[in-house]
Design a protein around this motif. Sequence first.
Motif, mmCIF file in Angstrom:
data_model
loop_
_atom_site.group_PDB
_atom_site.id
_atom_site.type_symbol
_atom_site.label_atom_id
_atom_site.label_comp_id
_atom_site.label_asym_id
_atom_site.label_seq_id
_atom_site.Cartn_x
_atom_site.Cartn_y
_atom_site.Cartn_z
ATOM 1 N N UNK A 1 0.854 -1.186 0.000
ATOM 2 C CA UNK A 1 0.000 0.000 0.000
ATOM 3 C C UNK A 1 0.889 1.234 0.000
ATOM 4 N N UNK A 2 0.327 2.351 -0.432
ATOM 5 C CA UNK A 2 0.992 3.631 -0.262
ATOM 6 C C UNK A 2 0.572 4.157 1.102
ATOM 7 N N UNK A 3 1.539 4.442 1.944
ATOM 8 C CA UNK A 3 1.236 4.872 3.313
ATOM 9 C C UNK A 3 0.425 6.165 3.343
ATOM 10 N N UNK A 4 0.554 6.994 2.295
ATOM 11 C CA UNK A 4 -0.212 8.248 2.265
ATOM 12 C C UNK A 4 -1.698 8.019 2.043
ATOM 13 N N UNK A 5 -2.071 6.826 1.605
ATOM 14 C CA UNK A 5 -3.467 6.533 1.307
ATOM 15 C C UNK A 5 -4.157 5.715 2.400
ATOM 16 N N UNK A 6 -3.430 5.395 3.447
ATOM 17 C CA UNK A 6 -3.982 4.638 4.574
ATOM 18 C C UNK A 6 -4.314 5.629 5.684
ATOM 19 N N UNK A 7 -5.596 5.880 5.897
ATOM 20 C CA UNK A 7 -6.035 6.806 6.952
ATOM 21 C C UNK A 7 -6.209 6.039 8.260
ATOM 22 N N UNK A 8 -5.679 6.591 9.326
ATOM 23 C CA UNK A 8 -5.741 5.931 10.624
ATOM 24 C C UNK A 8 -7.047 6.271 11.342
ATOM 25 N N UNK A 9 -7.729 5.236 11.770
ATOM 26 C CA UNK A 9 -8.970 5.382 12.521
ATOM 27 C C UNK A 9 -8.787 4.749 13.894
ATOM 28 N N UNK A 10 -9.662 5.081 14.828
ATOM 29 C CA UNK A 10 -9.555 4.510 16.173
ATOM 30 C C UNK A 10 -9.644 2.987 16.130
ATOM 31 N N UNK A 11 -10.407 2.450 15.181
ATOM 32 C CA UNK A 11 -10.558 0.992 15.063
ATOM 33 C C UNK A 11 -9.243 0.310 14.686
ATOM 34 N N UNK A 12 -8.305 1.057 14.127
ATOM 35 C CA UNK A 12 -7.019 0.495 13.718
ATOM 36 C C UNK A 12 -5.973 0.551 14.828
ATOM 37 N N UNK A 13 -6.342 1.089 15.991
ATOM 38 C CA UNK A 13 -5.398 1.240 17.094
ATOM 39 C C UNK A 13 -4.742 -0.093 17.439
ATOM 40 N N UNK A 14 -3.428 -0.131 17.321
ATOM 41 C CA UNK A 14 -2.665 -1.327 17.663
ATOM 42 C C UNK A 14 -2.748 -2.443 16.643
ATOM 43 N N UNK A 15 -3.473 -2.227 15.554
ATOM 44 C CA UNK A 15 -3.719 -3.305 14.591
ATOM 45 C C UNK A 15 -2.980 -3.121 13.269
ATOM 46 N N UNK A 16 -2.140 -2.104 13.154
ATOM 47 C CA UNK A 16 -1.442 -1.851 11.895
ATOM 48 C C UNK A 16 0.056 -2.066 12.086
ATOM 49 N N UNK A 17 0.615 -2.935 11.251
ATOM 50 C CA UNK A 17 2.057 -3.135 11.192
ATOM 51 C C UNK A 17 2.483 -2.938 9.749
ATOM 52 N N UNK A 18 3.377 -1.964 9.532
ATOM 53 C CA UNK A 18 3.851 -1.626 8.196
ATOM 54 C C UNK A 18 5.359 -1.836 8.119
ATOM 55 N N UNK A 19 5.788 -2.554 7.095
ATOM 56 C CA UNK A 19 7.214 -2.796 6.864
ATOM 57 C C UNK A 19 7.682 -1.915 5.715
ATOM 58 N N UNK A 20 8.775 -1.211 5.928
ATOM 59 C CA UNK A 20 9.339 -0.390 4.869
ATOM 60 C C UNK A 20 10.201 -1.260 3.967
ATOM 61 N N UNK A 21 10.036 -1.139 2.645
ATOM 62 C CA UNK A 21 10.849 -1.945 1.735
ATOM 63 C C UNK A 21 12.312 -1.497 1.768
ATOM 64 N N UNK A 22 13.188 -2.361 1.289
ATOM 65 C CA UNK A 22 14.621 -2.067 1.292
ATOM 66 C C UNK A 22 14.956 -0.868 0.416
ATOM 67 N N UNK A 23 14.196 -0.662 -0.655
ATOM 68 C CA UNK A 23 14.459 0.470 -1.535
ATOM 69 C C UNK A 23 13.161 1.036 -2.073
ATOM 70 N N UNK A 24 13.215 2.297 -2.507
ATOM 71 C CA UNK A 24 12.065 2.963 -3.109
ATOM 72 C C UNK A 24 12.512 3.591 -4.420
#
Length: 143
Positions: free
Chosen positions: A115-138
């Motif tokens: 996913x593009x991190x700029x397009x993922x909006x954080x909501x209260x329901x996502x509290x503690x439930x999101x784990x994002x890994x950054x790729x080795x390169x962009x």
Amino acid sequence: MFRRSMSTVAVTASRCLLAAAVRGNATTPPTPGKVRVTFIVRDGSRKQVLAPVGVSLMEAGVENGIDIEAACDGTCACSTCHCYLDDASFARLPKATDDELDMLDLAVAVKKTSRLACQVKLTQELDGAITATLPAEVANQLK
């Protein structure tokens, strides 16, 4: 019936929290209006951050010192905030828009949970439930 005094319960709870902290798996308790997000950064370490409800995953990372390039400042015009979500996180989110999918076509090493991190909006329901890994390169198409 088994009874414990409140002080015994408090001591037991404190010992459990201390044991969890020593094992390295203590978590920050929920905070109203804030969302806990875990980033797995390029060196493989995990960083838990606290961000306001309503911001993007990209903004949460940038504001907390996570190394996300974010060349277009969150306008979905590049793929430099590309990240991988774990399966559970990915399943909790709405589907990516066509614009996001078009930008992901420009990203390096896309996976099924990209996913593009700029397009993922954080909501209260996502509290503690999101784990994002950054790729080795962009790939920065704006340079």
